[in-house]
Every structure is written in structure tokens, then in C-alpha cells.
Design a protein around this motif. Structure first.
Motif, short mmCIF file in Angstrom:
data_model
loop_
_atom_site.label_atom_id
_atom_site.label_comp_id
_atom_site.label_asym_id
_atom_site.label_seq_id
_atom_site.Cartn_x
_atom_site.Cartn_y
_atom_site.Cartn_z
N SER A 20 54.12 -57.47 -26.08
CA SER A 20 52.80 -56.86 -26.12
C SER A 20 51.78 -57.89 -26.60
N PRO A 21 50.54 -57.76 -26.15
CA PRO A 21 49.53 -58.75 -26.56
C PRO A 21 49.26 -58.65 -28.06
N ILE A 22 48.89 -59.78 -28.62
CA ILE A 22 48.56 -59.82 -30.05
C ILE A 22 47.05 -59.60 -30.19
N ASN A 23 46.68 -58.63 -31.02
CA ASN A 23 45.27 -58.36 -31.31
C ASN A 23 44.95 -58.93 -32.68
N LEU A 24 44.50 -60.18 -32.68
CA LEU A 24 44.28 -60.88 -33.94
C LEU A 24 43.03 -60.43 -34.66
N GLU A 25 43.16 -60.32 -35.96
CA GLU A 25 42.03 -60.05 -36.85
C GLU A 25 42.39 -60.57 -38.23
N TRP A 26 41.40 -60.71 -39.07
CA TRP A 26 41.67 -61.15 -40.45
C TRP A 26 42.13 -59.93 -41.23
N ALA A 27 43.29 -60.05 -41.87
CA ALA A 27 43.85 -58.89 -42.56
C ALA A 27 44.44 -59.29 -43.90
N ASN A 28 44.45 -58.32 -44.80
CA ASN A 28 45.06 -58.48 -46.11
C ASN A 28 46.48 -57.92 -46.00
N LEU A 29 47.48 -58.78 -46.21
CA LEU A 29 48.87 -58.32 -46.09
C LEU A 29 49.24 -57.29 -47.14
N ASN A 30 48.57 -57.31 -48.28
CA ASN A 30 48.83 -56.27 -49.28
C ASN A 30 48.48 -54.89 -48.71
#
Length: 173
Positions: A20-30
Motif C-alpha cells: 500500500s502507498p505510504i502517506n507520509l506526515e510528521w508524527a509523534n511516535l508517542n
């Protein structure tokens, strides 16, 4: 029943082969981990699993697909719960590794552990330690693929009877 089982296997193989395509965004892993915990809280309670959440303060953001990382974390957490049928402890930990410009996520349990002969093949498709009918062995193969598509690494340490620790390392841009 055999026909249904074959149908499930074929469906799982097709799902595994699709990326599946990756929908990149800036995210907090917590935040991703906290969402995962909310989704499995009921299973933790039912399984008498005590959760130890150790989330690093001020964790750098990661450029990722949060939904796909949540899928990986859910697979690891559900495997950990399955490895502790009489209850146990589950540790979820995040930490920043500034020297290597990475974030580490650890999923650790004190469950059954993984047999040494299975460990080298653990991330291969259709390898499972679960009893028949409880899994087809695609969760970790898919998880590894997702982590690698994020330019990360997933590793495992395990000792039979003492538990398992998965380490996920993701780059910080």
C-alpha cells in the motif's frame, strides 16, 4: 473447512504481496503508541497483562505513515499478549538516539519467548510460533516490510521462557 482455510491462505498471500502507498506526515511516535494502547486496552485487561509505558519526553517528530506504524505496533503488542496466556508484563518504550539520529521503539514482554531455531526465520512469510489456526505467520513479515519502507530497522531478542524484545529504529530527519 479445508476449502475455507485455503481461501484464507490465498487471501493473506495476496494481501502480503500488495504494497500500500505510504502517506507520509510528521508524527509523534508517542501519540501513535498511545493510540495503539487505547485499541488493545481491553485485550490487556482480559489477558491480565500489566502495561508499563515509558515514553520519552520531547521525542523528535518522525516523517512516517502513522497508520502503517500503528499496524506494526499493534501486531507486536498482540503477539506479546498471545505469548502470555496466563498474564504477564508488557513494556512499551520510546527513546531518542541523537548520536545515530534515530528513534527507538521497544516492545518487550516476559512471555514464552521464541525458540532459537525459529528466531533466524522469524520475519519470513508464513513462519509462526502460534498453534494451528491462531495465525498464518504474516504479521512480522509485513511489519518488517513496513519498517524497511520507512528506512528503519526491526530487530528481535528472545530467550525461551523469559520473553521477547522487539527494537524498531526509525530515522529522524
Amino acid at each position: 473447512s479445508e476449502s475455507r482455510r485455503c481461501s484464507e491462505l490465498v487471501k493473506n498471500m495476496l494481501m502480503f504481496s500488495r504494497t500500500s502507498p505510504i502517506n507520509l506526515e510528521w508524527a509523534n511516535l508517542n501519540a501513535v503508541l498511545e493510540r495503539c494502547v487505547r485499541l488493545v486496552q481491553h485485550q490487556l485487561d482480559l489477558g491480565n497483562v500489566q502495561l508499563q509505558l515509558e515514553l520519552a519526553a520531547e521525542l523528535p517528530l518522525v516523517h512516517c505513515d502513522p497508520a502503517q506504524l500503528e499496524q506494526v505496533l499493534l501486531a507486536l503488542v498482540m503477539n506479546a499478549i498471545d505469548a502470555m496466556p496466563r498474564g504477564g508484563n508488557l513494556w512499551l518504550r520510546t527513546r531518542s538516539l541523537p548520536q545515530s539520529r534515530q528513534i527507538e521503539v521497544q516492545v518487550r514482554d516476559d512471555g514464552a519467548g521464541i525458540p532459537p531455531d525459529v528466531l533466524p526465520r522469524l520475519f519470513e512469510p508464513f513462519v509462526t510460533t502460534k498453534e494451528s489456526g491462531k495465525g498464518v505467520g504474516l504479521g512480522l513479515a509485513i511489519s518488517k516490510n513496513i519498517i524497511e519502507r520507512h528506512h528503519g530497522v526491526i530487530e528481535v531478542d528472545s530467550e525461551p521462557g523469559r520473553g521477547t524484545t522487539f527494537h524498531i529504529f526509525l530515522p529522524v530527519e
